[in-house]
Write an enzyme that holds these catalytic residues in place. Structure first.
Site, short mmCIF file in Angstrom:
data_model
loop_
_atom_site.label_atom_id
_atom_site.label_comp_id
_atom_site.label_asym_id
_atom_site.label_seq_id
_atom_site.Cartn_x
_atom_site.Cartn_y
_atom_site.Cartn_z
N ASN A 215 -5.37 -166.52 -29.59
CA ASN A 215 -4.05 -166.25 -29.41
C ASN A 215 -3.57 -165.33 -30.72
O ASN A 215 -3.64 -165.92 -31.73
CB ASN A 215 -3.19 -167.53 -29.58
CG ASN A 215 -1.73 -167.44 -29.37
OD1 ASN A 215 -1.27 -166.26 -29.39
ND2 ASN A 215 -1.13 -168.37 -29.27
N LYS B 196 -5.28 -167.38 -33.85
CA LYS B 196 -5.46 -168.85 -33.49
C LYS B 196 -6.35 -168.70 -32.59
O LYS B 196 -6.72 -167.97 -31.73
CB LYS B 196 -4.45 -169.47 -33.09
CG LYS B 196 -3.17 -169.74 -33.97
CD LYS B 196 -1.96 -170.46 -33.55
CE LYS B 196 -0.92 -170.45 -34.64
NZ LYS B 196 0.26 -171.35 -33.82
N ARG C 121 -4.23 -164.93 -24.83
CA ARG C 121 -3.01 -164.89 -24.58
C ARG C 121 -2.20 -163.69 -24.84
O ARG C 121 -2.55 -163.04 -25.71
CB ARG C 121 -2.18 -165.94 -25.34
CG ARG C 121 -0.57 -166.05 -25.24
CD ARG C 121 0.19 -166.96 -26.05
NE ARG C 121 1.56 -167.00 -25.82
CZ ARG C 121 2.28 -167.20 -26.75
NH1 ARG C 121 2.00 -167.55 -28.01
NH2 ARG C 121 3.77 -167.36 -26.53
N HIS D 157 6.90 -167.85 -22.46
CA HIS D 157 6.58 -169.32 -22.49
C HIS D 157 5.83 -169.83 -21.45
O HIS D 157 5.89 -170.87 -21.32
CB HIS D 157 7.50 -170.28 -23.05
CG HIS D 157 8.05 -169.84 -24.55
ND1 HIS D 157 9.46 -170.03 -24.91
CD2 HIS D 157 7.43 -169.49 -25.86
CE1 HIS D 157 9.55 -169.79 -26.20
NE2 HIS D 157 8.27 -169.35 -26.83
N GLY E 1 10.94 -174.71 -30.12
CA GLY E 1 10.16 -174.21 -31.36
C GLY E 1 10.75 -173.42 -32.20
O GLY E 1 12.13 -173.04 -31.94
N ARG F 49 15.53 -165.76 -34.67
CA ARG F 49 16.14 -164.83 -33.34
C ARG F 49 17.49 -165.35 -33.00
O ARG F 49 17.82 -166.59 -33.00
CB ARG F 49 14.95 -164.65 -32.31
CG ARG F 49 13.71 -164.28 -32.61
CD ARG F 49 12.86 -164.41 -31.42
NE ARG F 49 11.44 -164.74 -31.74
CZ ARG F 49 10.65 -165.18 -31.07
NH1 ARG F 49 10.88 -165.52 -29.70
NH2 ARG F 49 9.21 -165.40 -31.65
N ASP G 250 13.72 -173.33 -40.73
CA ASP G 250 12.85 -174.47 -40.11
C ASP G 250 13.88 -175.63 -39.87
O ASP G 250 14.65 -175.89 -41.07
CB ASP G 250 12.06 -174.90 -41.32
CG ASP G 250 11.24 -175.96 -41.17
OD1 ASP G 250 11.58 -177.04 -40.21
OD2 ASP G 250 10.00 -175.92 -41.42
N GLY H 22 7.02 -177.54 -30.57
CA GLY H 22 7.18 -178.31 -32.11
C GLY H 22 8.31 -179.09 -32.29
O GLY H 22 8.18 -180.36 -32.58
N ILE H 23 9.51 -178.42 -31.99
CA ILE H 23 11.04 -179.16 -32.21
C ILE H 23 10.82 -180.48 -30.96
O ILE H 23 11.29 -181.52 -31.43
CB ILE H 23 12.13 -178.30 -32.07
CG1 ILE H 23 11.63 -177.39 -33.27
CG2 ILE H 23 13.27 -179.35 -32.29
CD1 ILE H 23 13.02 -176.39 -33.56
N GLU I 226 8.81 -181.98 -29.23
CA GLU I 226 7.82 -183.09 -29.31
C GLU I 226 7.84 -183.80 -30.51
O GLU I 226 7.63 -185.06 -30.68
CB GLU I 226 6.36 -182.34 -29.37
CG GLU I 226 5.85 -181.62 -28.29
CD GLU I 226 4.67 -180.59 -28.25
OE1 GLU I 226 3.77 -181.05 -29.43
OE2 GLU I 226 4.44 -180.01 -27.49
N GLU J 298 -0.98 -174.63 -24.62
CA GLU J 298 -1.26 -173.44 -23.86
C GLU J 298 -2.71 -173.02 -23.80
O GLU J 298 -3.22 -172.35 -23.00
CB GLU J 298 -0.38 -172.51 -24.65
CG GLU J 298 1.07 -172.70 -24.51
CD GLU J 298 1.90 -172.13 -25.55
OE1 GLU J 298 2.91 -171.12 -25.06
OE2 GLU J 298 1.68 -172.31 -27.03
#
Length: 628
Positions: A9, A16, A95, A183, A212, A243, A285, A330-331, A333, A381
């Site tokens: 990815n 990654k 990906r 996504h 996220g 964004r 963040d 992330g957010i 979860e 993913e």
């Protein structure tokens, strides 16, 4: 037979990776890690971790070392071959953000698939090139290794036509202006796990919230995507880390007309300087903003939740009701506070939160009497990509040929974008507006005057007084005939570059036509940046005129002193040869080569016709010959 699958990815400054292996019929990640710091100012670092998080390998490069994606993939492949039994891989899977309106599922990569994916770069210019780069690199390093491309857009190919459509003319829809959704690999993984958590939700109406740094939401009907908040690009929908999310198109027009922002500046504003960062002025963040007492931080969080609430109502309407919601990424979860606020605001839909279960992180966070169930699912993913790759690779090994996914029906008239398809016109609609034609014509006429001034004048550059002999050079060199053509091509290339955000290299074959290149370069300000004494005023113009083909000045050819010049003409053969050489290894580059009359270049010309045989449409750029 090898059973390890490498999943990659890639982003702009990191890659990654995960290494999966089959165990008892299922796939499990033996290794996960990443290579980051892939930028000129970065400090490259490679780290690989085992299933429990223990560091298996780590390598750091000096801060002064520039490690590009090719070097990162090479280092990663060396590690993986050592980690895999026998050093062999079954394949690699990637990906890729955009599959356009063409790919409804994963694809085994071949030349045709890669060429088609390259045509989608204009649809995702900040993401698609990074996803394709490791594919090309691995094809160079290990040509025999099978590779599979998995798309973030493919899961949303089940959207009904009305959900894909913008209220724009048909020709623009056919050209690709539609809602794609993103996504998708995350949503597909969540849909695959939902049956074991809540069979009623899996077969019913569910809204999944992928929250996220990049955030979106998706309405699932029986596990299929029927509506989503992201549309043509990853800018749409929710407020994100940097964004903007949903935005009135009139704002973009205002930024261009009133603030004078060009497309790149607008892109930077909307992608990198907006969202939570833009509203708060503090951070992108969410954890930092939740902990901050600053009212701006509170406003940013409130806006983030408000946009989720509004989209949840919209997606529930698209589904005709709601059976379940899922928080992921992330957010979603990890932030119990955000989950709690969204669930409380959704009480009108029949959702009752279980505070204790929410604080514990789920998986079920709704109360027993809640009509709508709420879940926390940790997305994976990479595992979804590995599952796709195993299936596609098994088909290929079984001799079923290319594992081509079932394609969703195409809308009649859709542009068949392919490097190997039939030739077609890419220009549609009305010609240039009269105002734009007027501006280009004025620029071109000014360039022509500059060309004449360079050839003839050494003083009186603005003709503020009648011409006298001492204003005119004693010896005149330079081709006026080639100059109008060169500046005409330059002006229109400039227009296309700005309109389509292209990378273009301009090669001038008619060498004596240097005034036709110097004129626009001076008029746009580039020449004055390199040579400040040739300023954009009357004295600077006088110096520009006098120096041309004058002792101690610049030659009448396109010489190295001309900013950006890489050769001094060559008319036919040489300019085409140089153009093809410049296009090597840069797939996003267009080399515009203005061809002159050729004089006696029969040998170089005959040779140049064969140079294009060395150009690979996947790896290299394109050459555009323009007859002067």
């Amino acid at each position: 037979m090898p059973d390890r699958i490498l999943v990659l990815n890639a982003g702009s400054s990191s890659i990654k990776f995960s290494l999966f292996r089959g165990r008892d019929g299922a796939l499990a990640a033996d290794v996960r890690g990443q290579v980051d710091g892939l930028s000129p100012e970065g400090a490259p670092r490679f780290v690989a971790r085992g299933p429990g998080g223990a560091v298996l390998a780590e390598r750091r490069w000096p801060a002064s070392a520039y490690l590009d994606h090719a070097g990162a993939v090479r280092a990663l492949l060396d590690f993986v071959r050592g980690a895999a039994e026998g050093g062999a891989l079954a394949g690699a899977a990637h990906r890729v953000v955009h599959g356009g309106a063409v790919f409804a599922g994963p694809e085994l990569v071949d030349d045709g698939v890669l060429a088609r994916l390259q045509t989608f770069v204009p649809l995702a210019p900040l993401h698609q090139p990074h996803g394709l780069a490791p594919i090309r690199i691995l094809r160079e390093l290990d040509p025999a290794l099978p590779q599979v491309a998995c798309f973030d857009t493919a899961f949303h190919r089940t959207l009904p036509p009305v959900a894909e459509r913008f209220a724009l003319p048909e020709e623009l829809h056919a050209a690709g202006l539609r809602r794609y959704g993103f996504h998708g690999l995350s949503y597909e993984y969540v849909a695959s796990t939902l049956g074991s958590l809540d069979p009623a939700a899996a077969s019913g109406r569910t809204v999944v919230m992928h929250l996220g740094s990049g955030a979106s939401m998706c309405a699932l009907l029986e596990g299929r995507s029927v509506a989503t908040t992201m549309g043509f690009s990853v800018l749409d929908g929710l407020c994100m880390g940097t964004r903007c999310g949903a935005l009135d198109p009139g704002v973009v027009l205002w930024l261009a007309s009133e603030r004078g922002l060009d497309p790149r500046a607008i892109e930077r504003l909307l992608y990198d300087e907006s969202g939570l960062l833009g509203v708060s002025g503090i951070s992108s963040d969410l954890r930092t903003l939740l902990a901050s007492p600053d009212p701006r931080a509170r406003l940013a969080v409130d806006l983030f939740v408000y946009r989720i609430d509004r989209e949840l109502g919209s997606l529930a309407a698209a589904l005709g009701g709601l059976d379940a919601v899922v928080f992921t990424a992330g957010i979603g979860e990890n932030s119990a506070e955000i989950r709690a606020r969204v669930c409380r605001d959704a009480a009108w839909l029949g959702l009752e939160l279980d505070p204790a279960a929410n604080a514990a992180g789920g998986p079920r966070i709704s109360g027993g009497r809640s009509r709508v169930s709420a879940w926390v699912v940790r997305t994976d993913e990479e595992l979804m990509i590995a599952r796709h790759a195993r299936r596609i690779l098994a088909r290929a090994v079984a001799g079923e040929g290319r594992a081509v996914s079932e394609q969703a029906p195409r809308t009649p008239g859709i542009a068949d974008l392919s490097a190997f398809g039939p030739a077609r016109s890419t220009v549609r609609g009305a010609p240039l507006a009269p105002e734009e034609v007027g501006r280009i014509d004025a620029f071109w006429r000014a360039c022509n005057y500059l060309a004449l001034g360079m050839i003839f004048l050494q003083d009186n550059p603005l003709l503020r007084e009648p011409l006298r002999p001492e204003h005119v050079k004693n010896r005149l060199l330079g081709h006026w005939g080639a100059s109008p053509a060169l500046s005409f091509v330059y002006a229109h290339l400039d227009r296309i570059i700005r309109a389509r955000n292209l990378d273009v290299l301009f090669l001038a074959g008619p060498g004596h036509g240097a005034p036709g290149v110097l004129g626009p370069v001076y008029l746009e300000g580039t020449y004055s940046e390199v040579y400040p004494d040739k300023s954009l005023d009357e004295e600077g113009l006088r110096r520009l005129f006098k120096q041309f083909s004058f002792p101690g000045g610049v030659g009448s050819h396109c010489t190295p002193e001309l900013p950006g010049s890489i050769h001094e003409g060559g008319e036919l053969g040489y300019v085409l040869s140089h153009a093809c050489g410049a296009a090597f290894d840069d797939p996003d580059l267009i080399v515009a080569a203005v061809v002159g009359d050729g004089e006696a270049e029969t040998g170089p010309l005959a040779t140049s016709w064969h140079v294009n045989k060395f150009l690979n449409p996947i790896r290299d750029g394109a050459v555009l010959p323009i007859l002067s």
